[in-house]
Design an enzyme around this catalytic site. Sequence first.
Site, mmCIF file in Angstrom:
data_model
loop_
_atom_site.group_PDB
_atom_site.id
_atom_site.type_symbol
_atom_site.label_atom_id
_atom_site.label_comp_id
_atom_site.label_asym_id
_atom_site.label_seq_id
_atom_site.Cartn_x
_atom_site.Cartn_y
_atom_site.Cartn_z
ATOM 1 N N LYS A 192 3.720 14.308 3.873
ATOM 2 C CA LYS A 192 4.559 13.141 3.577
ATOM 3 C C LYS A 192 4.387 12.778 2.091
ATOM 4 O O LYS A 192 3.267 12.800 1.577
ATOM 5 C CB LYS A 192 4.105 11.978 4.465
ATOM 6 C CG LYS A 192 5.215 11.072 4.911
ATOM 7 C CD LYS A 192 4.790 10.206 6.086
ATOM 8 C CE LYS A 192 5.890 9.236 6.443
ATOM 9 N NZ LYS A 192 5.707 8.565 7.709
ATOM 10 N N GLU A 202 6.975 1.657 23.343
ATOM 11 C CA GLU A 202 7.231 0.244 23.633
ATOM 12 C C GLU A 202 7.157 -0.069 25.122
ATOM 13 O O GLU A 202 6.707 -1.144 25.516
ATOM 14 C CB GLU A 202 8.612 -0.161 23.083
ATOM 15 C CG GLU A 202 8.706 -0.227 21.564
ATOM 16 C CD GLU A 202 8.881 1.122 20.879
ATOM 17 O OE1 GLU A 202 9.067 2.134 21.578
ATOM 18 O OE2 GLU A 202 8.827 1.177 19.636
ATOM 19 N N ARG A 216 13.878 -1.224 24.035
ATOM 20 C CA ARG A 216 13.393 -0.067 24.802
ATOM 21 C C ARG A 216 12.668 -0.488 26.084
ATOM 22 O O ARG A 216 12.571 0.286 27.023
ATOM 23 C CB ARG A 216 12.377 0.717 23.960
ATOM 24 C CG ARG A 216 12.930 1.699 23.000
ATOM 25 C CD ARG A 216 13.227 3.019 23.684
ATOM 26 N NE ARG A 216 14.161 3.811 22.915
ATOM 27 C CZ ARG A 216 13.815 4.745 22.056
ATOM 28 N NH1 ARG A 216 12.552 5.025 21.875
ATOM 29 N NH2 ARG A 216 14.723 5.405 21.393
HETATM 30 C C1 LIG Z 1 11.688 3.260 19.219
HETATM 31 C C2 LIG Z 1 11.150 3.081 17.828
HETATM 32 N N1 LIG Z 1 9.961 2.458 17.645
HETATM 33 C C3 LIG Z 1 9.473 2.290 16.401
HETATM 34 C C4 LIG Z 1 10.156 2.744 15.318
HETATM 35 C C5 LIG Z 1 9.634 2.470 13.915
HETATM 36 N N2 LIG Z 1 9.352 3.721 13.213
HETATM 37 C C6 LIG Z 1 10.194 4.226 12.307
HETATM 38 S S1 LIG Z 1 9.665 5.659 11.684
HETATM 39 C C7 LIG Z 1 8.270 5.609 12.592
HETATM 40 C C8 LIG Z 1 7.276 6.696 12.470
HETATM 41 C C9 LIG Z 1 7.872 8.028 12.741
HETATM 42 O O1 LIG Z 1 6.921 9.009 12.524
HETATM 43 P P1 LIG Z 1 7.349 10.513 12.524
HETATM 44 O O2 LIG Z 1 8.281 10.771 13.635
HETATM 45 O O3 LIG Z 1 6.104 11.314 12.482
HETATM 46 O O4 LIG Z 1 8.173 10.668 11.197
HETATM 47 P P2 LIG Z 1 7.683 10.661 9.668
HETATM 48 O O5 LIG Z 1 8.091 9.339 9.108
HETATM 49 O O6 LIG Z 1 6.209 10.849 9.635
HETATM 50 O O7 LIG Z 1 8.430 11.765 9.044
HETATM 51 C C10 LIG Z 1 8.224 4.459 13.379
HETATM 52 C C11 LIG Z 1 7.111 4.076 14.257
HETATM 53 C C12 LIG Z 1 11.400 3.375 15.551
HETATM 54 N N3 LIG Z 1 12.165 3.811 14.557
HETATM 55 N N4 LIG Z 1 11.862 3.524 16.796
#
Ligand SMILES: Cc1ncc(C[n+]2csc(CCOP(=O)(O)OP(=O)(O)O)c2C)c(N)n1
Length: 630
Positions: free
Chosen positions: A280, A367, A395
């Site tokens: 990242k 969630e 959710r």
């Molecule tokens: C249902 C839901 N819960 C929480 C989030 C908030 N959120 C956005 S990105 C993220 C982390 C995602 O991590 P990853 O899939 O590993 O992607 P990266 O940003 O590391 O590329 C979270 C928790 C979301 N978008 N959707």
Amino acid sequence: MDVTTIKNPRFLKSMSTKELIQLSADIRQFLIEKLSKTGGHIGPNLGVVELTIALHKVFDSPKDKLLWDVGHQSYVHKILTGRACEFDTLRQYKGLCGFPKRSESEHDVWETGHSSTSLSAAMGMAIARDLKGTNEYIVPIIGDGALTGGMALEALNHIGHEKKDIIVVLNDNEMSIAPNVGALHNVLGRLRTAGKYQWVKDELELLLKKIPAVGGKLAATAERIKDSLKYLLVSGVFFEELGFTYLGPVDGHDFDDLFENLHYAKKIKGPVLLHVITKKGKGYRPAENDKVGTWHGTGPYKIETGDFLKPVDTAPSWSELISETVRKLARTDKRIVSITPAMPVGSKLEGFASEFPDRMYDVGIAEQHATTLAAGLATQGMKPFLAIYSTFLQRAYDQVVHDVCRQNLNVFFAIDRAGLVGADGETHQGVFDIAFLRHVPNIVLMMPKDENEGQHMVYTAIQYDDGPIALRFPRGNGLGVKLDEELKQIPIGTWEVLRDGRDIAVLTFGTTIPMALEAAEKLAKDNISVKVINARFIKPMDEAMLHELFRSNIPILTIEEAVLQGGFGSAVLEFAHDHGYHQAIIDRMGIPDRFIEHGSVKELLKEIGLTTAHVVERVKTIIPRKQKRA
Ligand SMILES: Cc1ncc(C[n+]2csc(CCOP(=O)(O)OP(=O)(O)O)c2C)c(N)n1
């Protein structure tokens, strides 16, 4: 290369690896510069530059379907599909969306914003493909964070069972927003360090061929050896057992490694999981060094230093106020346990986590689990504090209804980012929670007018032992009001008259109170006397005050920064109807029946007609109706 000249990804087909490496550098430079002005999801996008280029080189989008889970990492995809010239408008009003958008490009085949949906959608597309007899590749790209979401696991289960041809690209950077958590994360950790699985697998096949295939006791022993060897040598067995061919781990910043594995994946029948390791923030030191998630999504910043440019707000953020008040109370109230579904930083729970590590649970993007976990805690006399964004609580609707409210359990929901959130746009606006909570029996729903009332509401929620209670509060910072030293309970279901008046009563709460007060001030100059009521309990409402208002025949205007359908204004209408106030004049202002896109909150409020000027205008249309009736 000037990336703004890119029209579509076809040009990649003839490019050499050397040229692609240069293109990666150009894209990184472009992203770092553009996002330093607009802000946006810099960290996730810098991490997927080579991966996105490789996917567009190996597959033929839009015929082949690339689905970006969560979608905040789709900027490179947007650049390669001809949208670089729109990046000055990224996440701004009427500008380029920060997530995939079907109306923006034929290459955006699936819209996201909430996580963990891509595998289910991919499965739907694969079934459709096979029924129609076409032959496109279907490639969901999912992060290690998003893979912790229940939906993703449900879909893996189904895809593995049906053995559909889907190439799942797992973009593993070990981060969710904050560092990723959970047992699955540990499985990925073992895979990361296990070395090339395919190599191990080939060696294993050779070895197994040497075991003589004879019947009886010896064959059974051979099978057992086979199984234990498999488990010993091959951690990819987790996905293999689910029915996937596991490939990887692949270096997500090495084109040769990526191409070799993507081409190999294309040849395999049945579902494939391609495990790609990325970093990242790759290529921009402040983002690359980030250990907590600060560079996941940012506002504008100074490129040279990585300093953020947003003026420092002196008022505390709402999330901080709420979580820190809970932390204070947790020092004496041992029942309090905090839960976050993957948002410890956004919900400002770092302080609570360091002071009470054994009473703080980050459950990952889960969630539904978070909500029922809270319910379970409550059955044992604990006081769970579930910090959750309004949009993500969507959710967990069934868990709220079936597990928490039906059993009337003492769960404290802190509903963050309630109302319009701005740049994240329609997938993230927190505008539905009133409508989807108000009709559920047993729950108390409240919203404070300022931080001081907010801290008293936290205290009220912690003291409340008659069932679930939800405190909604907006994104961003408070008003900067003085905080009382001593916390007090606010009687449930009581409203507060903020300004007296005789011509019309405005009933509102939270973020729309300032505009109501301002409008009242303006209208007073035109001799219109406006009563402004802080309807801080959306449920239960202050029925005594409502009866008093309706009996006095004063017209009523409700204002809410939430959807009108099923909202607070609807509750007032229902009340009037149910109590026989059929002649009452009631008008409602709020969010119309459509999805609200991205832009600053101020611009969005103007677009939907929720400003002081609109309130003034609306009141002036209501007063003559009253006079006509009189
Ligand atoms: C249902 C839901 N819960 C929480 C989030 C908030 N959120 C956005 S990105 C993220 C982390 C995602 O991590 P990853 O899939 O590993 O992607 P990266 O940003 O590391 O590329 C979270 C928790 C979301 N978008 N959707």
